[in-house]
Design an enzyme around this catalytic site. Structure first.
Site, PDB file in Angstrom:
ATOM      1  N   GLY A   1     -15.435  26.888   3.933  1.00  9.30           N
ATOM      2  CA  GLY A   1     -14.614  26.269   4.980  1.00  9.30           C
ATOM      3  C   GLY A   1     -14.324  27.377   6.243  1.00  9.30           C
ATOM      4  O   GLY A   1     -13.975  26.886   7.277  1.00  9.30           O
TER       5      GLY A   1
ATOM      6  N   ALA B   1     -12.490  26.876   1.815  1.00  6.47           N
ATOM      7  CA  ALA B   1     -11.326  26.280   1.275  1.00  6.47           C
ATOM      8  C   ALA B   1     -11.089  26.955  -0.013  1.00  6.47           C
ATOM      9  O   ALA B   1     -11.717  27.628  -0.791  1.00  6.47           O
ATOM     10  CB  ALA B   1     -11.985  24.918   1.040  1.00  6.47           C
TER      11      ALA B   1
ATOM     12  N   GLU C   1     -17.237  26.962   8.574  1.00  7.27           N
ATOM     13  CA  GLU C   1     -17.088  25.651   9.152  1.00  7.27           C
ATOM     14  C   GLU C   1     -15.898  25.778  10.136  1.00  7.27           C
ATOM     15  O   GLU C   1     -15.804  24.977  11.227  1.00  7.27           O
ATOM     16  CB  GLU C   1     -16.827  24.448   8.183  1.00  7.27           C
ATOM     17  CG  GLU C   1     -17.977  24.461   7.174  1.00  7.27           C
ATOM     18  CD  GLU C   1     -17.641  23.456   5.889  1.00  7.27           C
ATOM     19  OE1 GLU C   1     -16.761  23.883   4.984  1.00  7.27           O
ATOM     20  OE2 GLU C   1     -18.310  22.624   5.687  1.00  7.27           O
TER      21      GLU C   1
ATOM     22  N   GLU D   1     -20.822  26.652  -1.089  1.00 11.53           N
ATOM     23  CA  GLU D   1     -20.396  25.568  -1.731  1.00 11.53           C
ATOM     24  C   GLU D   1     -21.391  25.197  -2.850  1.00 11.53           C
ATOM     25  O   GLU D   1     -20.987  24.777  -4.164  1.00 11.53           O
ATOM     26  CB  GLU D   1     -20.163  24.329  -1.028  1.00 11.53           C
ATOM     27  CG  GLU D   1     -18.983  24.421  -0.024  1.00 11.53           C
ATOM     28  CD  GLU D   1     -19.271  25.346   1.251  1.00 11.53           C
ATOM     29  OE1 GLU D   1     -20.545  25.705   1.411  1.00 11.53           O
ATOM     30  OE2 GLU D   1     -18.509  25.035   2.257  1.00 11.53           O
TER      31      GLU D   1
HETATM   32  N1  CAA Z   1     -10.315  30.141  -2.695  1.00 11.00           N
HETATM   33  C1  CAA Z   1      -9.424  30.728  -3.416  1.00 11.00           C
HETATM   34  N2  CAA Z   1      -9.388  32.115  -3.832  1.00 11.00           N
HETATM   35  C2  CAA Z   1     -10.173  32.840  -3.099  1.00 11.00           C
HETATM   36  C3  CAA Z   1     -11.301  32.292  -2.294  1.00 11.00           C
HETATM   37  C4  CAA Z   1     -11.573  31.110  -1.951  1.00 11.00           C
HETATM   38  N3  CAA Z   1     -12.298  30.421  -1.295  1.00 11.00           N
HETATM   39  N4  CAA Z   1     -11.974  33.380  -1.960  1.00 11.00           N
HETATM   40  C5  CAA Z   1     -11.602  34.299  -2.266  1.00 11.00           C
HETATM   41  N5  CAA Z   1     -10.399  34.074  -3.177  1.00 11.00           N
HETATM   42  C6  CAA Z   1      -9.444  34.924  -3.972  1.00 11.00           C
HETATM   43  C7  CAA Z   1     -10.016  35.459  -5.296  1.00 11.00           C
HETATM   44  O1  CAA Z   1     -10.140  34.892  -6.028  1.00 11.00           O
HETATM   45  C8  CAA Z   1      -9.398  36.898  -5.177  1.00 11.00           C
HETATM   46  O2  CAA Z   1      -7.903  36.481  -5.772  1.00 11.00           O
HETATM   47  P1  CAA Z   1      -7.407  37.144  -7.015  1.00 11.00           P
HETATM   48  O3  CAA Z   1      -7.309  38.725  -6.905  1.00 11.00           O
HETATM   49  O4  CAA Z   1      -6.266  36.661  -7.576  1.00 11.00           O
HETATM   50  O5  CAA Z   1      -8.293  36.942  -8.237  1.00 11.00           O
HETATM   51  C9  CAA Z   1      -8.982  37.358  -3.992  1.00 11.00           C
HETATM   52  O6  CAA Z   1      -9.394  36.343  -3.219  1.00 11.00           O
HETATM   53  C10 CAA Z   1      -9.952  38.421  -3.524  1.00 11.00           C
HETATM   54  O7  CAA Z   1     -11.313  38.009  -3.779  1.00 11.00           O
HETATM   55  P2  CAA Z   1     -12.386  38.580  -4.691  1.00 11.00           P
HETATM   56  O8  CAA Z   1     -11.868  39.636  -5.888  1.00 11.00           O
HETATM   57  O9  CAA Z   1     -13.384  37.671  -5.259  1.00 11.00           O
HETATM   58  O10 CAA Z   1     -13.017  39.552  -3.483  1.00 11.00           O
HETATM   59  P3  CAA Z   1     -14.602  40.216  -3.578  1.00 11.00           P
HETATM   60  O11 CAA Z   1     -14.477  41.247  -2.531  1.00 11.00           O
HETATM   61  O12 CAA Z   1     -15.143  40.485  -4.963  1.00 11.00           O
HETATM   62  O13 CAA Z   1     -15.552  39.002  -3.240  1.00 11.00           O
HETATM   63  C11 CAA Z   1     -16.141  36.923  -1.901  1.00 11.00           C
HETATM   64  C12 CAA Z   1     -15.299  38.456  -1.926  1.00 11.00           C
HETATM   65  C13 CAA Z   1     -17.791  37.291  -1.863  1.00 11.00           C
HETATM   66  C14 CAA Z   1     -15.630  36.444  -0.632  1.00 11.00           C
HETATM   67  C15 CAA Z   1     -15.760  36.269  -3.065  1.00 11.00           C
HETATM   68  O14 CAA Z   1     -14.052  36.171  -3.134  1.00 11.00           O
HETATM   69  C16 CAA Z   1     -16.007  34.593  -2.942  1.00 11.00           C
HETATM   70  O15 CAA Z   1     -17.181  34.446  -3.060  1.00 11.00           O
HETATM   71  N6  CAA Z   1     -15.328  33.724  -2.550  1.00 11.00           N
HETATM   72  C17 CAA Z   1     -15.329  32.420  -2.679  1.00 11.00           C
HETATM   73  C18 CAA Z   1     -16.504  31.999  -1.280  1.00 11.00           C
HETATM   74  C19 CAA Z   1     -16.681  30.519  -1.525  1.00 11.00           C
HETATM   75  O16 CAA Z   1     -17.175  30.144  -2.465  1.00 11.00           O
HETATM   76  N7  CAA Z   1     -16.295  29.988  -0.513  1.00 11.00           N
HETATM   77  C20 CAA Z   1     -16.509  28.298  -0.530  1.00 11.00           C
HETATM   78  C21 CAA Z   1     -15.416  27.708  -0.976  1.00 11.00           C
HETATM   79  S1  CAA Z   1     -15.602  25.919  -1.197  1.00 11.00           S
HETATM   80  C22 CAA Z   1     -15.539  25.262   0.311  1.00 11.00           C
HETATM   81  O17 CAA Z   1     -15.192  26.140   1.474  1.00 11.00           O
HETATM   82  C23 CAA Z   1     -15.685  23.935   0.480  1.00 11.00           C
HETATM   83  C24 CAA Z   1     -15.596  23.140   1.784  1.00 11.00           C
HETATM   84  O18 CAA Z   1     -16.643  23.303   2.556  1.00 11.00           O
HETATM   85  C25 CAA Z   1     -14.535  22.532   2.660  1.00 11.00           C
END
Ligand code: CAA
Length: 257
Positions: free
Chosen positions: A108, A65, A111, A131
């Site tokens: 998400g 998400a 999911e 999360e």
């Molecule tokens: N939401 C918003 N933006 C996201 C994102 C997310 N879930 N995941 C990645 N992005 C964005 C980053 O912020 C980044 O944007 P900027 O260039 O503007 O900074 C871009 O995508 C590329 O990401 P990274 O630079 O972080 O890429 P990376 O290769 O270094 O890492 C990754 C990849 C490990 C997937 C890392 O991006 C990450 O950990 N992302 C978040 C994963 C996460 O925590 N997901 C759960 C979200 S909460 C949820 O989903 C709740 C639910 O159950 C409903």
């Protein structure tokens, strides 16, 4: 409808939806949800479509998400809007949906893949429910669907530590049905969807209903439900055609009725 965050195409009798927010690793925001709902509804209404493939990019199916969209939200905003409940519509699609997952399927994203009927993964796929590392828990079904799919121990491990599992572990655990090389992923998923679309639609829809019922009811009720559906398919022209074609050693010509 002109889409901003997804690409919607048809490949023969298969609907193909590609998540397309590369700058955010396909993070799922409210626009993605609105557009996915529309694309699913259109494919549902299109009689020619027999199955749907949902995919992302090579780097990410979806990284979760949208954290930037969620960060400022307050409890009351989320509660009043029943935030996230809209995704149930995707999970309730009647036509079969295959998730073709390459790269990250996190939060998400994992999911959403689990809302599909089965997951075909490339060997680069990484699944996780991170999360907990953000100070929250899964909100689109991760604690429930993952537990049903991989059992309590692995689900607890994933949900409590936030670690990722690779494609091989996901296949061993029963989260994904097949693992293929990245360059084969889309063809493999489209071929599976095309096979489903070539079959009798009433039997396909009932098969999906029957398997899903197994997750929601007792064995006795589930067996009764399956048997009634099985009986009811003998009211279709396609049952007569399918069995006649077998006996006459020819391909069936299903009319989906
Ligand atoms: N939401 C918003 N933006 C996201 C994102 C997310 N879930 N995941 C990645 N992005 C964005 C980053 O912020 C980044 O944007 P900027 O260039 O503007 O900074 C871009 O995508 C590329 O990401 P990274 O630079 O972080 O890429 P990376 O290769 O270094 O890492 C990754 C990849 C490990 C997937 C890392 O991006 C990450 O950990 N992302 C978040 C994963 C996460 O925590 N997901 C759960 C979200 S909460 C949820 O989903 C709740 C639910 O159950 C409903």
């Amino acid at each position: 409808m002109a889409y901003e965050t997804v690409i919607v195409e048809t490949r023969g009798n298969v609907g193909l939806i590609t998540l397309n927010r590369p700058q955010a690793l396909n993070a799922l925001n409210s626009t993605v949800l609105k557009e996915l709902k529309q694309a699913f509804a259109d494919f549902h209404d299109n009689e020619a479509i027999g199955a749907i493939v949902l995919t992302g990019s090579e780097r990410a199916f979806a990284a979760g998400a949208d954290i930037k969209e969620m960060q400022p939200l307050q409890f009351a905003d989320m509660y009043k809007a029943e935030f996230i409940s809209g995704w149930d519509e995707i999970a309730k699609a009647r036509k079969p949906v295959i998730a073709a997952v390459s790269g990250f399927a996190l939060g998400g994203g994992c999911e959403l893949a689990m809302m599909c009927d089965f997951i075909i993964a490339s060997d680069t796929a990484k699944f996780g429910q991170p999360e907990i590392t953000l100070g929250v828990i899964p909100g689109m079904g991760g604690s429930q669907r993952l537990t049903r799919m991989v059992g309590k121990s692995k689900a607890m491990d994933m949900v409590l530590t936030g670690r990722m599992m690779d494609a091989a572990e996901a296949e061993r655990a029963g989260l994904v049905s097949r693992v293929v090389a990245p360059e084969r992923l889309l063809d493999e998923a489209l071929a599976a969807a095309d096979k489903i679309a070539s079959l009798s639609q009433p039997s396909v829809l009932m098969a999906k209903e029957a398997v899903n019922r197994a997750l929601e009811t007792t064995l006795e009720e589930g067996l009764r439900f399956e048997r009634r559906l099985f009986h009811s398919l003998f009211a279709t022209e396609d049952q007569k055609e399918g069995m006649a074609a077998f006996i006459e050693k020819r391909k069936p010509a299903f009319k989906h009725r």
